[in-house]
Design an enzyme around this catalytic site. Structure first.
Site, PDB file in Angstrom:
ATOM      1  N   CYS A  45       6.183   1.376  41.438  1.00 48.43           N
ATOM      2  CA  CYS A  45       5.588   2.711  41.488  1.00 48.43           C
ATOM      3  C   CYS A  45       5.247   3.259  40.097  1.00 48.43           C
ATOM      4  O   CYS A  45       4.114   3.646  39.834  1.00 48.43           O
ATOM      5  CB  CYS A  45       6.553   3.640  42.209  1.00 48.43           C
ATOM      6  SG  CYS A  45       5.984   5.321  42.290  1.00 48.43           S
ATOM      7  N   GLU A  60      17.896  -4.694  36.795  1.00 50.34           N
ATOM      8  CA  GLU A  60      16.437  -4.685  36.871  1.00 50.34           C
ATOM      9  C   GLU A  60      15.889  -5.840  36.034  1.00 50.34           C
ATOM     10  O   GLU A  60      16.215  -5.981  34.862  1.00 50.34           O
ATOM     11  CB  GLU A  60      15.888  -3.334  36.376  1.00 50.34           C
ATOM     12  CG  GLU A  60      14.381  -3.282  36.190  1.00 50.34           C
ATOM     13  CD  GLU A  60      13.556  -3.707  37.404  1.00 50.34           C
ATOM     14  OE1 GLU A  60      13.726  -3.129  38.477  1.00 50.34           O
ATOM     15  OE2 GLU A  60      12.741  -4.660  37.267  1.00 50.34           O
ATOM     16  N   GLY A  61      15.063  -6.675  36.685  1.00 53.38           N
ATOM     17  CA  GLY A  61      14.525  -7.856  36.013  1.00 53.38           C
ATOM     18  C   GLY A  61      13.348  -7.559  35.108  1.00 53.38           C
ATOM     19  O   GLY A  61      13.129  -8.258  34.114  1.00 53.38           O
ATOM     20  N   HIS A 108      -5.275  33.750  49.500  1.00 51.44           N
ATOM     21  CA  HIS A 108      -6.735  33.618  49.490  1.00 51.44           C
ATOM     22  C   HIS A 108      -7.230  33.633  48.055  1.00 51.44           C
ATOM     23  O   HIS A 108      -6.746  34.440  47.264  1.00 51.44           O
ATOM     24  CB  HIS A 108      -7.357  34.778  50.264  1.00 51.44           C
ATOM     25  CG  HIS A 108      -8.852  34.766  50.229  1.00 51.44           C
ATOM     26  ND1 HIS A 108      -9.591  33.859  50.966  1.00 51.44           N
ATOM     27  CD2 HIS A 108      -9.739  35.528  49.525  1.00 51.44           C
ATOM     28  CE1 HIS A 108     -10.879  34.085  50.736  1.00 51.44           C
ATOM     29  NE2 HIS A 108     -10.987  35.080  49.867  1.00 51.44           N
ATOM     30  N   GLY A 128      -2.858  -6.275  50.944  1.00 43.74           N
ATOM     31  CA  GLY A 128      -1.528  -5.909  51.425  1.00 43.74           C
ATOM     32  C   GLY A 128      -0.436  -6.375  50.480  1.00 43.74           C
ATOM     33  O   GLY A 128      -0.687  -7.074  49.495  1.00 43.74           O
TER      34      GLY A 128
HETATM   35  P1  FAD Z   1       9.700  -1.426  43.699  1.00 41.17           P
HETATM   36  O1  FAD Z   1       9.114  -0.211  43.143  1.00 41.17           O
HETATM   37  O2  FAD Z   1       8.799  -2.592  43.930  1.00 41.17           O
HETATM   38  O3  FAD Z   1      10.878  -1.847  42.729  1.00 41.17           O
HETATM   39  C1  FAD Z   1      11.592  -3.014  42.891  1.00 41.17           C
HETATM   40  C2  FAD Z   1      12.161  -3.444  41.548  1.00 41.17           C
HETATM   41  O4  FAD Z   1      13.063  -4.511  41.754  1.00 41.17           O
HETATM   42  C3  FAD Z   1      11.118  -3.960  40.571  1.00 41.17           C
HETATM   43  O5  FAD Z   1      11.189  -3.246  39.366  1.00 41.17           O
HETATM   44  C4  FAD Z   1      11.483  -5.436  40.370  1.00 41.17           C
HETATM   45  O6  FAD Z   1      11.259  -5.884  39.044  1.00 41.17           O
HETATM   46  C5  FAD Z   1      12.963  -5.425  40.689  1.00 41.17           C
HETATM   47  N1  FAD Z   1      13.478  -6.721  41.158  1.00 41.17           N
HETATM   48  C6  FAD Z   1      12.977  -7.502  42.148  1.00 41.17           C
HETATM   49  N2  FAD Z   1      13.745  -8.583  42.322  1.00 41.17           N
HETATM   50  C7  FAD Z   1      14.771  -8.489  41.426  1.00 41.17           C
HETATM   51  C8  FAD Z   1      15.886  -9.312  41.115  1.00 41.17           C
HETATM   52  N3  FAD Z   1      16.138 -10.433  41.765  1.00 41.17           N
HETATM   53  N4  FAD Z   1      16.689  -8.916  40.102  1.00 41.17           N
HETATM   54  C9  FAD Z   1      16.463  -7.777  39.416  1.00 41.17           C
HETATM   55  N5  FAD Z   1      15.424  -6.958  39.683  1.00 41.17           N
HETATM   56  C10 FAD Z   1      14.590  -7.314  40.675  1.00 41.17           C
HETATM   57  N6  FAD Z   1       3.346   4.560  47.088  1.00 41.17           N
HETATM   58  C11 FAD Z   1       3.244   5.881  47.262  1.00 41.17           C
HETATM   59  O7  FAD Z   1       4.109   6.481  47.922  1.00 41.17           O
HETATM   60  N7  FAD Z   1       2.223   6.608  46.716  1.00 41.17           N
HETATM   61  C12 FAD Z   1       1.258   6.007  45.978  1.00 41.17           C
HETATM   62  O8  FAD Z   1       0.344   6.690  45.500  1.00 41.17           O
HETATM   63  C13 FAD Z   1       1.333   4.609  45.778  1.00 41.17           C
HETATM   64  N8  FAD Z   1       0.405   3.986  45.047  1.00 41.17           N
HETATM   65  C14 FAD Z   1       0.528   2.645  44.824  1.00 41.17           C
HETATM   66  C15 FAD Z   1      -0.458   2.016  44.065  1.00 41.17           C
HETATM   67  C16 FAD Z   1      -0.382   0.655  43.821  1.00 41.17           C
HETATM   68  C17 FAD Z   1      -1.442  -0.008  42.977  1.00 41.17           C
HETATM   69  C18 FAD Z   1       0.712  -0.094  44.353  1.00 41.17           C
HETATM   70  C19 FAD Z   1       0.824  -1.560  44.064  1.00 41.17           C
HETATM   71  C20 FAD Z   1       1.681   0.523  45.115  1.00 41.17           C
HETATM   72  C21 FAD Z   1       1.591   1.896  45.371  1.00 41.17           C
HETATM   73  N9  FAD Z   1       2.531   2.560  46.152  1.00 41.17           N
HETATM   74  C22 FAD Z   1       2.411   3.902  46.355  1.00 41.17           C
HETATM   75  C23 FAD Z   1       3.666   1.857  46.754  1.00 41.17           C
HETATM   76  C24 FAD Z   1       4.947   2.076  45.922  1.00 41.17           C
HETATM   77  O9  FAD Z   1       4.729   1.601  44.611  1.00 41.17           O
HETATM   78  C25 FAD Z   1       6.106   1.353  46.561  1.00 41.17           C
HETATM   79  O10 FAD Z   1       6.245   1.774  47.898  1.00 41.17           O
HETATM   80  C26 FAD Z   1       7.415   1.644  45.829  1.00 41.17           C
HETATM   81  O11 FAD Z   1       7.329   1.273  44.478  1.00 41.17           O
HETATM   82  C27 FAD Z   1       8.575   0.905  46.502  1.00 41.17           C
HETATM   83  O12 FAD Z   1       9.754   1.157  45.816  1.00 41.17           O
HETATM   84  P2  FAD Z   1      10.968   0.114  45.840  1.00 41.17           P
HETATM   85  O13 FAD Z   1      12.049   0.757  45.048  1.00 41.17           O
HETATM   86  O14 FAD Z   1      11.236  -0.309  47.211  1.00 41.17           O
HETATM   87  O15 FAD Z   1      10.428  -1.187  45.081  1.00 41.17           O
HETATM   88  P1  NAD Z   2      -3.448  -2.177  52.865  1.00 45.86           P
HETATM   89  O1  NAD Z   2      -2.661  -2.723  53.969  1.00 45.86           O
HETATM   90  O2  NAD Z   2      -3.543  -0.716  52.686  1.00 45.86           O
HETATM   91  O3  NAD Z   2      -4.947  -2.706  52.975  1.00 45.86           O
HETATM   92  C1  NAD Z   2      -5.278  -4.059  53.040  1.00 45.86           C
HETATM   93  C2  NAD Z   2      -6.668  -4.194  53.630  1.00 45.86           C
HETATM   94  O4  NAD Z   2      -7.108  -5.530  53.434  1.00 45.86           O
HETATM   95  C3  NAD Z   2      -6.704  -3.906  55.126  1.00 45.86           C
HETATM   96  O5  NAD Z   2      -7.769  -3.029  55.398  1.00 45.86           O
HETATM   97  C4  NAD Z   2      -6.933  -5.297  55.729  1.00 45.86           C
HETATM   98  O6  NAD Z   2      -7.655  -5.237  56.939  1.00 45.86           O
HETATM   99  C5  NAD Z   2      -7.718  -5.984  54.634  1.00 45.86           C
HETATM  100  N1  NAD Z   2      -7.620  -7.435  54.613  1.00 45.86           N
HETATM  101  C6  NAD Z   2      -6.528  -8.205  54.835  1.00 45.86           C
HETATM  102  N2  NAD Z   2      -6.840  -9.513  54.645  1.00 45.86           N
HETATM  103  C7  NAD Z   2      -8.149  -9.568  54.305  1.00 45.86           C
HETATM  104  C8  NAD Z   2      -9.042 -10.630  53.967  1.00 45.86           C
HETATM  105  N3  NAD Z   2      -8.633 -11.904  53.939  1.00 45.86           N
HETATM  106  N4  NAD Z   2     -10.320 -10.316  53.669  1.00 45.86           N
HETATM  107  C9  NAD Z   2     -10.741  -9.031  53.682  1.00 45.86           C
HETATM  108  N5  NAD Z   2      -9.926  -7.972  53.985  1.00 45.86           N
HETATM  109  C10 NAD Z   2      -8.654  -8.257  54.278  1.00 45.86           C
HETATM  110  O7  NAD Z   2      -2.888  -2.916  51.543  1.00 45.86           O
HETATM  111  P2  NAD Z   2      -3.112  -2.623  50.000  1.00 45.86           P
HETATM  112  O8  NAD Z   2      -4.327  -1.785  49.785  1.00 45.86           O
HETATM  113  O9  NAD Z   2      -3.006  -3.948  49.328  1.00 45.86           O
HETATM  114  O10 NAD Z   2      -1.833  -1.773  49.640  1.00 45.86           O
HETATM  115  C11 NAD Z   2      -0.530  -2.310  49.846  1.00 45.86           C
HETATM  116  C12 NAD Z   2       0.463  -1.244  50.157  1.00 45.86           C
HETATM  117  O11 NAD Z   2       0.744  -0.506  48.987  1.00 45.86           O
HETATM  118  C13 NAD Z   2      -0.003  -0.203  51.163  1.00 45.86           C
HETATM  119  O12 NAD Z   2       0.213  -0.617  52.483  1.00 45.86           O
HETATM  120  C14 NAD Z   2       0.828   0.971  50.816  1.00 45.86           C
HETATM  121  O13 NAD Z   2       2.053   0.831  51.468  1.00 45.86           O
HETATM  122  C15 NAD Z   2       1.019   0.844  49.323  1.00 45.86           C
HETATM  123  N6  NAD Z   2       0.090   1.756  48.608  1.00 45.86           N
HETATM  124  C16 NAD Z   2       0.153   3.081  48.865  1.00 45.86           C
HETATM  125  C17 NAD Z   2      -0.706   3.937  48.214  1.00 45.86           C
HETATM  126  C18 NAD Z   2      -0.615   5.396  48.508  1.00 45.86           C
HETATM  127  O14 NAD Z   2       0.373   5.816  49.091  1.00 45.86           O
HETATM  128  N7  NAD Z   2      -1.590   6.191  48.118  1.00 45.86           N
HETATM  129  C19 NAD Z   2      -1.637   3.464  47.324  1.00 45.86           C
HETATM  130  C20 NAD Z   2      -1.687   2.111  47.091  1.00 45.86           C
HETATM  131  C21 NAD Z   2      -0.808   1.255  47.739  1.00 45.86           C
END
Ligand code: FAD
Ligand code: NAD
Length: 466
Positions: free
Chosen positions: A43, A35-36, A445, A273
């Site tokens: 997450c 892990e970097g 309920h 995104g």
């Molecule tokens: P990650 O969690 O991204 O982990 C990848 C890890 O790999 C990182 O720690 C990174 O440092 C490490 N890494 C990368 N490259 C290297 C390398 N070369 N060498 C060593 N280590 C490396 N999902 C939900 O289901 N529910 C939510 O409510 C939700 N909320 C979110 C809110 C936000 C603001 C964001 C940004 C995301 C959210 N997500 C949510 C999405 C969720 O965080 C991701 O889907 C999830 O973390 C993906 O898990 P992963 O293990 O694939 O990757």
């Molecule tokens: P998203 O794909 O949910 O939403 C991006 C939005 O930005 C879309 O509505 C898109 O139409 C709009 N958009 C794209 N380009 C644009 C531009 N140039 N100007 C204006 N609008 C633009 O992406 P996100 O909110 O960045 O989240 C990224 C991912 O992280 C999600 O797809 C999801 O997989 C994960 N996530 C999940 C949760 C959860 O599970 N509750 C919460 C946060 C994030």
């Protein structure tokens, strides 16, 4: 250079990677995880957990603010105050507890964790520049699991830095901006935009599509749109952002008719995104088959190269933590000798807006597109006693079932606290429940869950409370 050998090498310690490593350790597979940054990945450190903590704090503060205006519940307070520094510290405390727990679980299960950035040499060899010591370790493995996750998409004309933030910076505000512009009305934009509004910022959301939450259907997004209005969040739909103005204190926006205007902003959250993290660490050299920007996998999370596996966000949508975890667990099981495939009937998705949205399985439109002749029924929370007692009557539960045998193929809900209904929805779909099964189950309920039973009853033509 130090050389070591292991059976399974996991790159990335997010929910995908750490779960795979824990399960592999439980199965007695010699496992290393690199892990970097920080264990727990996006997450736990900068995603799901901190965002939900901030959302909760914002909700509590907003509640107290409303009590300061008087409340039908008879509660009043003199003045609501929030100390943002303490809020952020509290949130960081939760993150620390959880990430510390991940480290402890990995250790308990005999996983060797290496802190440093992995660089691929070939499909069975990885080099890691260890953090601190700076020593390079060459790891040879039988199985290589790619779990490097994803990163926020940056707009080329509005790069992160200064006033322009990604979710990461937005989750640790030192101060509250007076005016926040959010670009993107998807998951992050709306979850955090609403939280900032509740904390007291003026919030404007700019969305390229002509509606908020374009991934969800209109009926589901509507209660969230009403809530944005009620909260005073401005929405600019069908608009493209052009960049910051010269003074750096406003976002330039163009609407669908081509008119340009400026939205004043002290800070801007860009949430348009996330994209798989596939560049900068030698992955390209493996020439794996790709699916757009994501690594292509089969239903066992195998890539196009034998012995190289991929899970989680690096494999593309849906980028959700629970999907990454389920894939990670499965890959470890397969390497441990079990026969498994990743074929869930449904992967739940929850949007933690106010109100929350849950989608599991097929929507009516998706069922129709799949050629299924289906029955659908909604049950409104306005007719649910528990919803009234928690002031959450906005929203509904919707069920989608096959017309011929009543097999449930989808559930959707929008409303206060509906994220917790996702469990019941997933169970009924994975277990192959029919409308009669849910309708005939006694639901406690008063609970929001009664709306689940009532939706099934309504689909069968005999709802009791509507
Ligand atoms: P990650 O969690 O991204 O982990 C990848 C890890 O790999 C990182 O720690 C990174 O440092 C490490 N890494 C990368 N490259 C290297 C390398 N070369 N060498 C060593 N280590 C490396 N999902 C939900 O289901 N529910 C939510 O409510 C939700 N909320 C979110 C809110 C936000 C603001 C964001 C940004 C995301 C959210 N997500 C949510 C999405 C969720 O965080 C991701 O889907 C999830 O973390 C993906 O898990 P992963 O293990 O694939 O990757
Ligand atoms: P998203 O794909 O949910 O939403 C991006 C939005 O930005 C879309 O509505 C898109 O139409 C709009 N958009 C794209 N380009 C644009 C531009 N140039 N100007 C204006 N609008 C633009 O992406 P996100 O909110 O960045 O989240 C990224 C991912 O992280 C999600 O797809 C999801 O997989 C994960 N996530 C999940 C949760 C959860 O599970 N509750 C919460 C946060 C994030």
């Amino acid at each position: 250079m130090k050389s070591v050998t292991t059976k399974l090498l996991v790159i990335g310690g997010g929910p995908g990677g750490y779960v795979a490593a824990i399960r592999a350790g439980q199965l007695g597979i010699p496992t290393m995880l690199v892990e970097g940054e920080r264990l727990g990945g996006t997450c736990l450190n900068i995603g799901c957990i901190p965002s939900k903590a901030l959302i909760h704090a914002a909700e509590e503060y907003d509640k107290v603010c409303h009590y300061a205006d008087g409340s039908p519940l008879g509660i009043s307070v003199d003045k609501a105050r929030i100390d943002l520094e303490r809020t952020v510290q509290w949130k960081d405390g939760i993150v620390k507890r959880l990430t510390g727990g991940v480290g402890a679980l990995l250790k308990k299960n005999g996983v060797q964790v290496l802190s440093g950035w992995a660089r691929i040499v070939d499909g069975k060899t990885v080099e890691v520049q260890e953090a601190g010591a700076g020593e390079v370790t060459r790891i040879s493995c039988e199985h290589l699991l790619l779990a490097t996750g994803s990163q926020a998409v940056e707009l080329p004309f509005m790069e992160f830095g200064g006033a322009v933030m990604s979710a990461t910076e937005a989750l640790s505000p030192a101060t509250l901006p007076k005016r926040l512009v959010v670009v993107g009305a998807g998951y992050i934009g709306l979850e955090l935009g609403i939280a900032y509004r509740k904390l007291g910022a003026e919030v404007a959301v700019v969305e390229a599509m002509d509606r908020i939450l374009p991934a969800y259907d209109d009926e589901l997004a509507k209660p969230v749109a009403s809530s944005l209005k009620r909260l005073g969040v401005q929405t600019h739909l069908g608009c493209s952002v052009l960049g910051m103005n010269e003074a750096g204190d406003a976002v330039r926006v163009r609407d669908a008719a081509g008119n340009e205007s400026e939205l004043a902003a002290d800070r801007v959250l860009v949430a348009v995104g996330r994209r798989p993290r596939t560049e900068g660490w030698g992955l390209e050299s493996l020439l794996l088959d790709m699916n757009g920007r994501a690594v292509k996998i089969n239903d066992q999370c195998q890539t196009s190269m034998r012995g190289v596996w991929a899970i989680g966000d690096i494999t593309g949508e849906p980028m959700l933590a629970h999907r990454a975890m389920a894939q990670g667990e499965m890959v470890a099981d397969i390497i441990g000798g079990k026969r498994r495939h990743f074929t869930p009937v449904a992967i739940p998705a929850v949007c933690f807006t106010d109100p929350e949205i849950v989608v599991v399985g097929l929507t009516p439109q998706e069922a129709k597109q799949a050629g299924i002749d289906c029955i659908t029924a909604n049950f409104p929370f306005a007719a649910n006693g528990r919803a009234m007692t928690i002031e959450g009557t906005d929203g509904f539960v919707r069920v989608v079932a096959r017309g011929d045998n009543h097999l449930i193929v989808g559930w959707q809900a929008v409303g206060r606290g509906v994220s917790e209904l996702s469990t019941a929805f997933s169970h009924s779909i994975e277990l192959g429940a029919r409308l009669e099964d849910v309708a005939g189950t006694i639901h406690a309920h008063p609970t929001l869950g009664e709306a689940v039973q009532e939706a099934a009853l309504r689909a069968l033509g005999h709802a009791l409370h509507i």
